[in-house]
Design a protein around this motif. Structure first.
Motif, short mmCIF file in Angstrom:
data_model
loop_
_atom_site.label_atom_id
_atom_site.label_comp_id
_atom_site.label_asym_id
_atom_site.label_seq_id
_atom_site.Cartn_x
_atom_site.Cartn_y
_atom_site.Cartn_z
N ASP A 1 0.85 -1.19 0.00
CA ASP A 1 0.00 0.00 0.00
C ASP A 1 0.88 1.24 0.00
O ASP A 1 1.88 1.30 0.75
CB ASP A 1 -0.90 0.02 1.24
N PHE A 2 0.50 2.24 -0.84
CA PHE A 2 1.22 3.51 -0.89
C PHE A 2 0.29 4.62 -0.41
O PHE A 2 -0.78 4.83 -0.97
CB PHE A 2 1.69 3.81 -2.31
N ILE A 3 0.72 5.32 0.63
CA ILE A 3 -0.07 6.41 1.21
C ILE A 3 0.71 7.70 1.06
O ILE A 3 1.83 7.82 1.57
CB ILE A 3 -0.36 6.15 2.70
N ALA A 4 0.13 8.67 0.33
CA ALA A 4 0.76 9.99 0.20
C ALA A 4 0.23 10.86 1.34
O ALA A 4 -0.98 11.08 1.45
CB ALA A 4 0.42 10.61 -1.14
N LEU A 5 1.13 11.34 2.17
CA LEU A 5 0.75 12.08 3.39
C LEU A 5 1.31 13.49 3.34
O LEU A 5 2.46 13.70 2.94
CB LEU A 5 1.28 11.34 4.62
N VAL B 1 4.28 6.94 2.45
CA VAL B 1 4.32 5.93 3.49
C VAL B 1 3.98 4.59 2.83
O VAL B 1 2.94 4.44 2.18
CB VAL B 1 3.31 6.24 4.61
N VAL B 2 4.88 3.64 2.97
CA VAL B 2 4.71 2.32 2.35
C VAL B 2 4.32 1.32 3.44
O VAL B 2 5.02 1.19 4.45
CB VAL B 2 6.00 1.87 1.64
N ALA B 3 3.21 0.63 3.23
CA ALA B 3 2.72 -0.33 4.22
C ALA B 3 2.56 -1.71 3.61
O ALA B 3 2.03 -1.86 2.50
CB ALA B 3 1.39 0.15 4.79
N ASP B 4 3.02 -2.70 4.33
CA ASP B 4 2.83 -4.10 3.93
C ASP B 4 1.45 -4.53 4.42
O ASP B 4 1.22 -4.62 5.64
CB ASP B 4 3.93 -4.96 4.56
N PRO B 5 0.49 -4.79 3.51
CA PRO B 5 -0.88 -5.09 3.94
C PRO B 5 -1.01 -6.36 4.78
O PRO B 5 -1.99 -6.53 5.50
CB PRO B 5 -1.64 -5.24 2.61
N THR B 6 0.00 -7.23 4.73
CA THR B 6 -0.07 -8.45 5.54
C THR B 6 0.25 -8.17 7.01
O THR B 6 0.00 -9.02 7.87
CB THR B 6 0.93 -9.49 5.00
N LYS B 7 0.80 -6.97 7.28
CA LYS B 7 1.18 -6.63 8.66
C LYS B 7 0.19 -5.69 9.33
O LYS B 7 0.40 -5.29 10.49
CB LYS B 7 2.58 -6.01 8.67
N PHE B 8 -0.87 -5.29 8.61
CA PHE B 8 -1.85 -4.36 9.18
C PHE B 8 -3.26 -4.93 9.01
O PHE B 8 -3.54 -5.66 8.05
CB PHE B 8 -1.75 -2.99 8.51
N ASP B 9 -4.11 -4.55 9.94
CA ASP B 9 -5.50 -4.99 9.87
C ASP B 9 -6.16 -4.44 8.61
O ASP B 9 -6.03 -3.26 8.29
CB ASP B 9 -6.25 -4.50 11.12
N GLU B 10 -6.88 -5.29 7.90
CA GLU B 10 -7.52 -4.89 6.64
C GLU B 10 -8.51 -3.76 6.84
O GLU B 10 -8.59 -2.83 6.03
CB GLU B 10 -8.22 -6.09 6.01
N GLU B 11 -9.27 -3.78 7.93
CA GLU B 11 -10.25 -2.73 8.21
C GLU B 11 -9.57 -1.39 8.49
O GLU B 11 -10.09 -0.33 8.13
CB GLU B 11 -11.14 -3.13 9.39
N LEU B 12 -8.41 -1.45 9.13
CA LEU B 12 -7.65 -0.21 9.39
C LEU B 12 -7.23 0.43 8.07
O LEU B 12 -7.38 1.65 7.87
CB LEU B 12 -6.42 -0.51 10.25
N LEU B 13 -6.71 -0.37 7.16
CA LEU B 13 -6.25 0.16 5.86
C LEU B 13 -7.42 0.74 5.07
O LEU B 13 -7.26 1.74 4.34
CB LEU B 13 -5.54 -0.93 5.06
N GLN C 1 -9.86 2.34 6.26
CA GLN C 1 -10.22 3.64 6.86
C GLN C 1 -9.29 4.77 6.39
O GLN C 1 -9.60 5.95 6.56
CB GLN C 1 -10.15 3.55 8.39
N ILE C 2 -8.15 4.38 5.80
CA ILE C 2 -7.18 5.40 5.37
C ILE C 2 -7.56 5.85 3.97
O ILE C 2 -7.04 5.39 2.95
CB ILE C 2 -5.74 4.85 5.44
N THR C 3 -8.50 6.78 3.92
CA THR C 3 -9.02 7.30 2.66
C THR C 3 -8.54 8.73 2.45
O THR C 3 -8.01 9.37 3.36
CB THR C 3 -10.56 7.29 2.67
N THR C 4 -8.73 9.25 1.23
CA THR C 4 -8.35 10.63 0.94
C THR C 4 -9.02 11.59 1.92
O THR C 4 -10.23 11.54 2.11
CB THR C 4 -8.76 11.01 -0.49
N TYR D 1 -6.52 9.09 13.16
CA TYR D 1 -7.04 10.10 14.08
C TYR D 1 -8.45 10.55 13.69
O TYR D 1 -9.31 10.76 14.53
CB TYR D 1 -6.13 11.34 14.10
N GLY D 2 -8.64 10.77 12.38
CA GLY D 2 -9.92 11.29 11.92
C GLY D 2 -10.34 10.64 10.62
O GLY D 2 -9.61 10.69 9.62
N LEU D 3 -11.52 10.01 10.62
CA LEU D 3 -12.03 9.38 9.41
C LEU D 3 -12.51 10.43 8.43
O LEU D 3 -12.83 11.57 8.81
CB LEU D 3 -13.19 8.43 9.75
#
Length: 479
Positions: free
Chosen positions: A35-39, A50-62, A64-67, A97-99
């Motif tokens: 996953d690539f997140i531009a912050l 921010v580069v995230a390995d989706p196998t190391k994070f909860d799918e529901e958490l990822l 929630q990380i929307t524009t 922090y904020g959806l």
């Protein structure tokens, strides 16, 4: 862990170091592997990836990380494998922090500026408006630094006043009176003796008159604050609430005033080029591809100093040669923006300081040039005009037109009173200003610069409503 600003993370080469960044998501894309997140946190036009390995994070958490969502990302700073950035963060922890749901108005690219004005509370998060606001901050710093380094004192003039500096009467009234039950005299005029100040008061249109008092005591002052004009002008160049910079200097003549105007504005432009490189490069790319070249051109050129009478002659010669203007430009006419821009952009191709305007459309406090026997006057560098002229010094810029309005002020009590009486002005609220010409009057001069017009020029934006966070215009006072 202590937060690091993204601007500092992007400058760092301490690869392998753990960092913590916080900000708002500009984009989130990914697949089964990564996953690539531009912050972005507002500290710079640039995002950190921010580069995230989706196998190391909860799918529901990822999910929630929307524009537009606000998150905290902790991880290891590493050299970037992709193009466009030198470093990125390999995430080890993500906290939302904020959806931000799908109704977020700034999700898509390519929105019009008019659309974004309707969402001014959110438009500041976009790249364009983030760049404009950072430049606005830098211009404010440049202004204070310039005047401090040149021995000026920052002088605070009132926002509530009983006098009208410009004499135009386009002022917002300030009152605590019950508007449904106004007390009036026999002629139907409102009685203000029960109002808060005991007289009619308004929001200021200019701090100049009070600034002159400061100059005659401190030598050189400047004001920098909000001013208000109740003009029903729906144009890309007018606001009802805007900021003004107004220096006033004792013992300054017309030539020295023009030197100050030119030096000051070049200082501000140079500051922008030196301190806002990333933001200017972005605006040069997406707003105006000639922006940086135009700013650099201002520094290279010596401003033309042009008497109004000569300017009219140039415009009339252009008309003879086929140039068409919407508005007339005979001697005695107040020049329109199209005339000013022709002189700057087509004829001289550099900034112009126009001097010695006809008395008819300039303010009462300006110093009048020497009159000739035939009723004309002799102005800047001996230019002879067919009628009375004032020692005005307006700076005209490409794309903008008038960016500075200045003048030598009339120091003679008799001449000032003569002009006030000739215009049949109400002296009731000017007694304190007139006193300065009775007690220790001195030659002095100053100018006014609309801060938003400076920002317009420096950013390349086309509408003044887009260089102030929350524009105040006719029928619009939201946010």
């Amino acid at each position: 862990m202590k937060r690091t600003k993204i601007i500092d993370v992007l400058k760092s080469t301490e690869y392998g170091k753990e960092v913590c960044v916080k900000g708002w998501v500009r984009s989130h894309r990914g697949n089964k592997n990564v996953d690539f997140i531009a912050l972005n946190d507002g500290s710079t036009i640039k995002n950190v990836q921010v580069v995230a390995d989706p196998t190391k994070f909860d799918e529901e958490l990822l999910k929630q990380i929307t524009t537009g969502a606000c998150i905290c990302a902790t991880g290891t700073l590493v050299e970037s494998q992709g193009a466009g950035q030198a470093s990125e963060i390999q995430a080890t922890e993500l906290v939302v922090y904020g959806l931000c749901d799908s109704t977020y108005p700034m999700q898509k690219k390519g929105q019009t500026f008019e659309y974004m004005r309707q969402h001014a509370h959110m438009r500041l998060r976009t790249n364009t408006f983030g760049a404009v606001m950072r430049i606005r901050h830098n211009m404010a710093m440049a202004i204070h630094t310039y005047f401090h380094e040149h021995g000026f004192f920052y002088f605070h003039t009132p926002l509530i006043t009983a006098s009208d500096c410009e004499g135009a009467g386009n002022m917002f009234q300030v009152t605590t009176k019950n508007l449904y039950d106004l007390k009036k005299d026999e002629q139907g005029k409102i009685i203000y003796d029960d109002d808060f100040f005991g007289e009619q008061t308004s929001l200021t249109v200019s701090g100049q008159l009070e600034g002159e008092l400061g100059a005659t005591a401190l030598g050189a002052i400047y004001t920098f604050g909000p001013t208000f004009r109740a003009e029903n002008s729906n144009t890309p160049r007018h606001l009802a609430e805007f900021w003004m910079i107004e220096p006033e200097v004792a013992f300054l003549d017309q030539e020295e005033l023009m030197d100050l105007e030119e030096d000051f504005i070049k200082y501000c432009v140079r500051w922008a080029l030196d301190n806002c490189k990333d933001d200017l490069q972005f605006l040069n790319q997406v707003i105006d591809k000639t922006l940086i070249a135009r700013l650099e051109g201002v520094l290279k050129e010596t401003f033309v100093r042009l008497p109004y009478t000569e300017g009219i002659n140039i415009l009339q010669e252009a008309i003879k040669n086929g140039k068409k203007f919407e508005f007339p430009c005979n001697w005695g006419d107040d020049l329109a923006s199209e005339h000013e821009r022709y002189l700057v952009e087509e004829h001289f191709k550099k900034p112009v300081i126009m001097t010695d305007y006809p008395r008819a459309f300039k303010s009462f406090y300006m110093k009048q040039n020497q009159e000739t026997a035939d009723g004309g006057s002799v102005g800047y560098k001996g230019a002879v005009a067919p009628g009375p002229t004032m020692q005005g010094t307006d700076v005209l810029f490409p794309q903008i037109g008038e960016i500075i309005g200045g003048s030598v002020r009339e120091e003679s009590y008799d001449k000032l009173m003569g002009e006030i009486n000739r215009r049949e002005m109400d002296k009731t609220h000017l007694w304190w200003y007139i006193d300065t010409r009775r007690w220790g009057s001195c030659p002095h001069a100053g100018f006014g610069l609309g801060f938003e017009r400076l920002i317009l020029f420096v950013t390349g934006m086309q509408n003044i409503r887009d260089v102030i966070p929350f524009p105040r215009t006719p029928k619009s006072a939201e946010f």
